[in-house]
Design a protein around this motif. Structure first.
Motif, mmCIF file in Angstrom:
data_model
loop_
_atom_site.group_PDB
_atom_site.id
_atom_site.type_symbol
_atom_site.label_atom_id
_atom_site.label_comp_id
_atom_site.label_asym_id
_atom_site.label_seq_id
_atom_site.Cartn_x
_atom_site.Cartn_y
_atom_site.Cartn_z
ATOM 1 N N HIS A 90 -15.280 52.941 -58.697
ATOM 2 C CA HIS A 90 -15.372 51.425 -58.610
ATOM 3 C C HIS A 90 -13.941 50.767 -58.536
ATOM 4 O O HIS A 90 -13.043 51.272 -59.030
ATOM 5 N N VAL A 91 -14.118 49.387 -58.324
ATOM 6 C CA VAL A 91 -13.039 48.440 -58.161
ATOM 7 C C VAL A 91 -12.618 48.047 -59.672
ATOM 8 O O VAL A 91 -13.567 47.975 -60.683
ATOM 9 N N GLU A 107 -8.233 61.948 -56.462
ATOM 10 C CA GLU A 107 -8.408 60.670 -57.085
ATOM 11 C C GLU A 107 -8.309 59.536 -56.396
ATOM 12 O O GLU A 107 -7.397 59.449 -55.431
ATOM 13 N N ALA A 108 -8.794 58.348 -56.617
ATOM 14 C CA ALA A 108 -8.530 57.113 -55.855
ATOM 15 C C ALA A 108 -8.592 55.882 -56.974
ATOM 16 O O ALA A 108 -9.377 56.073 -58.061
ATOM 17 N N ASN A 109 -7.719 55.014 -56.809
ATOM 18 C CA ASN A 109 -7.717 53.978 -57.673
ATOM 19 C C ASN A 109 -7.637 52.561 -56.842
ATOM 20 O O ASN A 109 -6.865 52.389 -55.970
ATOM 21 N N LEU A 110 -8.530 51.745 -57.107
ATOM 22 C CA LEU A 110 -8.445 50.478 -56.233
ATOM 23 C C LEU A 110 -8.317 49.202 -57.282
ATOM 24 O O LEU A 110 -9.328 49.068 -57.953
ATOM 25 N N VAL A 111 -7.259 48.550 -57.602
ATOM 26 C CA VAL A 111 -7.141 47.501 -58.445
ATOM 27 C C VAL A 111 -6.898 46.262 -57.645
ATOM 28 O O VAL A 111 -5.910 46.045 -57.202
ATOM 29 N N VAL A 112 -7.886 45.143 -58.059
ATOM 30 C CA VAL A 112 -7.303 43.775 -57.220
ATOM 31 C C VAL A 112 -6.643 43.204 -58.452
ATOM 32 O O VAL A 112 -7.175 43.090 -59.632
ATOM 33 N N LYS A 113 -5.551 42.412 -58.300
ATOM 34 C CA LYS A 113 -5.092 41.725 -59.152
ATOM 35 C C LYS A 113 -4.931 40.132 -58.846
ATOM 36 O O LYS A 113 -4.980 39.778 -57.649
ATOM 37 N N GLY A 114 -5.020 39.562 -59.980
ATOM 38 C CA GLY A 114 -5.247 37.893 -60.004
ATOM 39 C C GLY A 114 -5.444 37.142 -61.062
ATOM 40 O O GLY A 114 -5.027 37.667 -62.002
ATOM 41 N N ASP A 162 -5.053 53.205 -63.495
ATOM 42 C CA ASP A 162 -3.350 52.692 -63.231
ATOM 43 C C ASP A 162 -3.484 51.334 -62.801
ATOM 44 O O ASP A 162 -3.728 51.123 -61.576
ATOM 45 N N ASP A 163 -3.142 50.466 -63.776
ATOM 46 C CA ASP A 163 -3.564 49.072 -63.012
ATOM 47 C C ASP A 163 -1.995 48.446 -62.693
ATOM 48 O O ASP A 163 -1.699 47.272 -62.661
ATOM 49 N N GLY A 164 -1.277 49.146 -62.692
ATOM 50 C CA GLY A 164 0.306 48.888 -62.345
ATOM 51 C C GLY A 164 1.142 48.371 -63.393
ATOM 52 O O GLY A 164 2.265 47.823 -63.292
ATOM 53 N N THR A 165 0.495 48.377 -64.774
ATOM 54 C CA THR A 165 1.310 47.852 -65.832
ATOM 55 C C THR A 165 2.200 48.904 -66.563
ATOM 56 O O THR A 165 3.093 48.498 -67.500
ATOM 57 N N GLY A 166 2.143 50.226 -66.091
ATOM 58 C CA GLY A 166 3.030 51.431 -66.891
ATOM 59 C C GLY A 166 2.458 52.058 -67.698
ATOM 60 O O GLY A 166 2.865 52.999 -68.108
ATOM 61 N N ALA A 167 1.293 51.582 -68.368
ATOM 62 C CA ALA A 167 0.475 52.618 -69.254
ATOM 63 C C ALA A 167 -1.044 52.496 -68.696
ATOM 64 O O ALA A 167 -1.648 51.711 -68.343
#
Length: 146
Positions: free
Chosen positions: A100-101, A132-139, A76-81
């Motif tokens: 993992h990240v 579950e866990a999710n870590l998304v770095v954005k940049g 889930d990268d925050g893009t909605g899909a």
């Protein structure tokens, strides 16, 4: 020679599926082949474009089967899909060991697995159960920053 290479490739794809207890159907082989060709995580919509003669429901079910059997993980990268990527060899999708990240580039909109960067263990309050866990770095990714 081309036919023999294709037969070997199909056998290897079948072996990959069977190792995860997934019955190798024609569609599953096509989806696995498409995922192996990706360097980034892919959405269901993008997968539809990659796999010709497929319908969305069958692709979704295939991805869910792959996910349930530990062949792919969703992001889930925050893009909605949600995006999907193949798991690393030996991955069992265990929270404490395998997560993992992920990196999401705001320029090219690609999501990339960073398996060398593990999500640290998080100590939760008593009686809390993590599922579950999710870590998304954005940049900006290296390709876009150049």
């Amino acid at each position: 020679m081309i036919v023999k290479d294709q037969e070997m490739k199909i056998r290897e794809l079948e072996k990959n599926l069977q190792e995860k207890n997934i019955r190798p159907t024609a569609m599953r082989l096509l989806v696995l082949e498409a995922l192996l060709d990706q360097e980034i995580a892919i959405s269901l919509t993008d997968l539809e474009k990659e796999v010709e003669k497929s319908d969305r429901v069958t692709l979704f079910r295939t991805l869910k089967t792959f996910q349930e059997n530990g062949l792919v993980h969703s992001i889930d990268d925050g893009t909605g899909a949600p995006k999907y990527a193949l798991c690393e060899d030996g991955c069992k999708c265990e929270l404490e060991r395998d997560l993992h990240v992920h990196f999401h580039c705001k320029e090219c909109n690609e999501t990339i697995c960073l398996p060398k960067y593990k999500i640290p263990e998080i100590s939760l309050p008593q009686k809390f159960i993590s599922e579950e866990a999710n870590l998304v770095v954005k940049g900006i990714c290296g390709k876009c920053a150049s």
